[in-house]
Design an enzyme around this catalytic site. Structure first.
Site, PDB file in Angstrom:
ATOM      1  N   PRO A  87       3.517   5.462   0.568  1.00 34.66           N
ATOM      2  CA  PRO A  87       4.628   6.302   1.042  1.00 34.66           C
ATOM      3  C   PRO A  87       5.142   7.240  -0.053  1.00 34.66           C
ATOM      4  O   PRO A  87       5.896   8.163   0.214  1.00 34.66           O
ATOM      5  CB  PRO A  87       5.694   5.292   1.477  1.00 34.66           C
ATOM      6  CG  PRO A  87       5.313   3.997   0.863  1.00 34.66           C
ATOM      7  CD  PRO A  87       3.842   4.033   0.624  1.00 34.66           C
ATOM      8  N   GLU A 114       4.408  -5.463  -2.192  1.00 38.88           N
ATOM      9  CA  GLU A 114       5.532  -4.609  -2.577  1.00 38.88           C
ATOM     10  C   GLU A 114       5.060  -3.306  -3.223  1.00 38.88           C
ATOM     11  O   GLU A 114       5.644  -2.250  -3.053  1.00 38.88           O
ATOM     12  CB  GLU A 114       6.438  -5.395  -3.554  1.00 38.88           C
ATOM     13  CG  GLU A 114       7.742  -4.713  -3.926  1.00 38.88           C
ATOM     14  CD  GLU A 114       8.615  -4.397  -2.710  1.00 38.88           C
ATOM     15  OE1 GLU A 114       8.513  -5.106  -1.690  1.00 38.88           O
ATOM     16  OE2 GLU A 114       9.375  -3.420  -2.789  1.00 38.88           O
ATOM     17  N   ARG A 151     -12.795  14.222  13.041  1.00 36.48           N
ATOM     18  CA  ARG A 151     -12.879  15.078  14.231  1.00 36.48           C
ATOM     19  C   ARG A 151     -13.071  16.549  13.894  1.00 36.48           C
ATOM     20  O   ARG A 151     -13.378  17.356  14.752  1.00 36.48           O
ATOM     21  CB  ARG A 151     -11.669  14.858  15.141  1.00 36.48           C
ATOM     22  CG  ARG A 151     -10.348  15.296  14.572  1.00 36.48           C
ATOM     23  CD  ARG A 151      -9.197  14.726  15.378  1.00 36.48           C
ATOM     24  NE  ARG A 151      -9.188  15.183  16.761  1.00 36.48           N
ATOM     25  CZ  ARG A 151      -8.806  16.389  17.147  1.00 36.48           C
ATOM     26  NH1 ARG A 151      -8.376  17.262  16.264  1.00 36.48           N
ATOM     27  NH2 ARG A 151      -8.830  16.740  18.422  1.00 36.48           N
ATOM     28  N   ASP A 166      -6.312  23.321  18.416  1.00 35.58           N
ATOM     29  CA  ASP A 166      -5.299  22.272  18.285  1.00 35.58           C
ATOM     30  C   ASP A 166      -4.037  22.807  17.608  1.00 35.58           C
ATOM     31  O   ASP A 166      -4.059  23.857  16.968  1.00 35.58           O
ATOM     32  CB  ASP A 166      -5.821  21.136  17.398  1.00 35.58           C
ATOM     33  CG  ASP A 166      -6.761  20.197  18.141  1.00 35.58           C
ATOM     34  OD1 ASP A 166      -6.766  20.232  19.370  1.00 35.58           O
ATOM     35  OD2 ASP A 166      -7.467  19.438  17.459  1.00 35.58           O
TER      36      ASP A 166
HETATM   37  N1  SAM Z   1       7.300  -0.838  -1.800  1.00 33.47           N
HETATM   38  C1  SAM Z   1       6.438   0.290  -1.549  1.00 33.47           C
HETATM   39  C2  SAM Z   1       7.212   1.586  -1.737  1.00 33.47           C
HETATM   40  O1  SAM Z   1       8.421   1.580  -1.533  1.00 33.47           O
HETATM   41  O2  SAM Z   1       6.589   2.611  -2.049  1.00 33.47           O
HETATM   42  C3  SAM Z   1       5.883   0.202  -0.130  1.00 33.47           C
HETATM   43  C4  SAM Z   1       4.799  -0.803   0.002  1.00 33.47           C
HETATM   44  S1  SAM Z   1       4.183  -0.937   1.654  1.00 33.47           S
HETATM   45  C5  SAM Z   1       5.049  -2.331   2.268  1.00 33.47           C
HETATM   46  C6  SAM Z   1       2.576  -1.554   1.432  1.00 33.47           C
HETATM   47  C7  SAM Z   1       1.437  -0.561   1.506  1.00 33.47           C
HETATM   48  O3  SAM Z   1       1.410   0.088   2.765  1.00 33.47           O
HETATM   49  C8  SAM Z   1       1.469   0.582   0.509  1.00 33.47           C
HETATM   50  O4  SAM Z   1       0.965   0.175  -0.736  1.00 33.47           O
HETATM   51  C9  SAM Z   1       0.577   1.609   1.167  1.00 33.47           C
HETATM   52  O5  SAM Z   1      -0.780   1.362   0.944  1.00 33.47           O
HETATM   53  C10 SAM Z   1       0.872   1.389   2.642  1.00 33.47           C
HETATM   54  N2  SAM Z   1       1.842   2.354   3.192  1.00 33.47           N
HETATM   55  C11 SAM Z   1       3.088   2.065   3.627  1.00 33.47           C
HETATM   56  N3  SAM Z   1       3.699   3.159   4.096  1.00 33.47           N
HETATM   57  C12 SAM Z   1       2.830   4.180   3.973  1.00 33.47           C
HETATM   58  C13 SAM Z   1       2.886   5.573   4.283  1.00 33.47           C
HETATM   59  N4  SAM Z   1       3.976   6.131   4.800  1.00 33.47           N
HETATM   60  N5  SAM Z   1       1.807   6.337   4.025  1.00 33.47           N
HETATM   61  C14 SAM Z   1       0.702   5.782   3.482  1.00 33.47           C
HETATM   62  N6  SAM Z   1       0.582   4.469   3.161  1.00 33.47           N
HETATM   63  C15 SAM Z   1       1.637   3.678   3.407  1.00 33.47           C
END
Ligand code: SAM
Length: 231
Positions: A87, A114, A151, A166
């Site tokens: 994220p 985490e 795609r 698209d």
């Molecule tokens: N504690 C982290 C933070 O606040 O950045 C979030 C960890 S999340 C619970 C676990 C994993 O989900 C991340 O390491 C990532 O690989 C994936 N993930 C969660 N949200 C995402 C998003 N919006 N885009 C891409 N990957 C995401």
């Protein structure tokens, strides 16, 4: 194109890779996708890949060693574009999907827990987020990337390359669509679409596309205007 996915949950990809357009693209050798369970690279007795954070605090941290070893096991990894989904990455969009479509080999790491040990980040070229919300793991994000990239590969969708029309091409959202019946509970299909006049239909679709973008996505509409002026 070849895509390798590093994940702790390989089964999540079973249905995704065997169904619909992606399944066909794989069957037709237009894309090769390999799912690698990086837990198998853990050297610990119980195949642990996480540990508690230095400095304390809640949650577990993904260890760098199994990720590094899994990455090094991939043939040709040194030339591949390595993507970390998080994220905290740059938000993914259609232009990026086009850019990635032209790569020969992509590796995607799905996180969990985490967070990543910060040294994992150094092993990757790009950090990508699929939006401002937090998922439990990176698998859904990796699937979103793979689907949107695949795609766009020539011959994956169909001969007329319908993805060209698209949403997001030229910054615009797509125009509305209608199909039979021509009237449903008093709601009629716009006359122009059944007029058979292709010039008027094209104009109507362009105008609706601009109108819809202005109403729903003023950010994209402003980019479109910057590009095209007030024509
Ligand atoms: N504690 C982290 C933070 O606040 O950045 C979030 C960890 S999340 C619970 C676990 C994993 O989900 C991340 O390491 C990532 O690989 C994936 N993930 C969660 N949200 C995402 C998003 N919006 N885009 C891409 N990957 C995401």
């Amino acid at each position: 194109m070849r895509i390798d996915v590093l994940t702790l949950f390989p089964k999540m990809f079973d249905g995704f890779l065997s169904e619909s357009i992606l399944g066909k693209a794989i069957d037709n050798n237009l894309v090769e996708i390999k799912i690698i369970n990086y837990r198998e690279f853990s050297k610990s007795k119980h195949k642990k890949v996480d540990d508690s954070p230095y400095g304390g605090g809640p949650g577990m941290v993904l260890c760098v060693e199994p990720v590094y070893d899994a990455l090094m096991s991939i043939k040709g990894q040194e030339k591949a574009l390595k993507i970390l989904v998080t994220p905290q990455g740059k938000t993914f969009h259609q232009e990026k999907a086009y850019e990635l479509r032209d790569k020969e080999h992509i590796i995607i790491l799905c996180g969990h827990y985490e967070g990543y040990d910060e040294r994992i980040r150094d092993l990757f070229d790009l950090e990508v987020s699929i939006g401002d919300y937090v998922l439990t793991g990176g698998e859904i994000a990796a699937m979103a990337l793979i689907d949107s990239i695949t795609r766009l590969i020539p011959k994956v969708i169909n001969k007329d390359e319908s993805h060209i029309f698209d949403s997001f091409n030229d910054y615009l959202l797509e125009h509305p669509h209608y199909t039979r019946p021509s009237e449903f509970r008093g709601k009629k299909v716009p006359d122009v679409l059944i007029s058979g006049n292709h010039k008027l239909i094209k104009e109507w679709r362009e105008n609706e596309s601009i109108k819809r973008t202005k109403e729903r996505r003023i950010d994209l509409y402003n980019k479109y205007r910057e590009e095209h002026g007030d024509e």
